[in-house]
Motif scaffolding. Structure first.
Motif, short mmCIF file in Angstrom:
data_model
loop_
_atom_site.label_atom_id
_atom_site.label_comp_id
_atom_site.label_asym_id
_atom_site.label_seq_id
_atom_site.Cartn_x
_atom_site.Cartn_y
_atom_site.Cartn_z
N UNK A 93 0.84 -1.20 0.00
CA UNK A 93 0.00 0.00 0.00
C UNK A 93 0.88 1.25 0.00
N UNK A 94 1.17 1.74 -1.19
CA UNK A 94 2.07 2.88 -1.33
C UNK A 94 1.48 4.17 -0.77
N UNK A 95 0.18 4.19 -0.48
CA UNK A 95 -0.43 5.36 0.18
C UNK A 95 -0.20 5.31 1.68
N UNK A 96 -0.57 4.21 2.31
CA UNK A 96 -0.37 4.06 3.76
C UNK A 96 1.08 3.68 4.10
N UNK A 97 1.77 3.09 3.15
CA UNK A 97 3.18 2.71 3.26
C UNK A 97 3.44 1.77 4.44
N UNK A 98 2.93 0.56 4.30
CA UNK A 98 3.20 -0.48 5.30
C UNK A 98 4.49 -1.19 4.91
#
Length: 181
Positions: A93-98
């Motif tokens: 998840x490049x938005x939340x960056x896990x």
């Protein structure tokens, strides 16, 4: 010659309580299968992009528009890039960056009496999808833990189910991993 099995410890970075899994993975798995396995054992829903960063090379699903330079994960086997004692990153998840730190704890011959993949241990529930990365997850947990918190009811409603950050069942994770990977 027996199949090679890799014992990987996958730890979600920057979250408390800790979230990690220990998995036994056939070395012949391509990185796309490793991705699906991680999704299953961690509890993600595979709704977002992902990548592996191994020895400075990025692997994932090729970007048809060429914005991301990734090597094709379908063409790369785990046993070609993983070495005992090695480490690599898996980002989901490049938005939340896990970001997940992956340690190759061991490599050994497969036990003919065992079925793989196998989740042998772990700790902590996976954060909910789209909660906002590690920072959002801390805010989410604080709101859930305090009935007086101004976001308590909205977070409970948003999630739509109960959530205990300490719950993890390796048997269930193994069943899902074998079914989906």
């Amino acid at each position: 010659m027996r199949r090679q099995i890799f014992q990987l410890k996958v730890s979600l970075a920057d979250v408390t309580p800790p979230v990690w899994r220990r998995v036994l993975v056939p070395g012949g798995y391509t990185l796309d299968r490793v991705h699906r396995l991680f999704q299953c054992v961690l509890g993600w829903q595979d709704c977002h992009l992902h990548s592996f960063d191994i020895d400075g090379s990025q692997y994932g699903e090729p970007d048809p528009e060429g914005e991301l330079t990734l090597r094709d994960e379908l063409d790369t086997r785990l046993d070609a890039v993983a070495t005992k004692g090695g480490r690599f990153l898996y980002t989901y998840d490049f938005g939340d960056w896990w970001e997940h730190e992956v340690t190759v704890e061991d490599a050994f011959g497969a036990d003919p009496e065992e079925r793989y993949p196998l989740c042998s241990a772990g700790e902590g529930a996976c954060p909910p999808e789209d909660v906002g990365g590690p920072f959002g997850y801390r805010q989410f947990l604080a709101a859930l833990a305090d009935p007086g918190h101004p976001e308590h009811e909205s977070m409970r409603g948003w999630l739509g189910r109960s959530f205990d950050p300490s719950v993890f069942d390796p048997g269930r994770a193994t069943t899902l991993a074998r079914w989906l990977s």
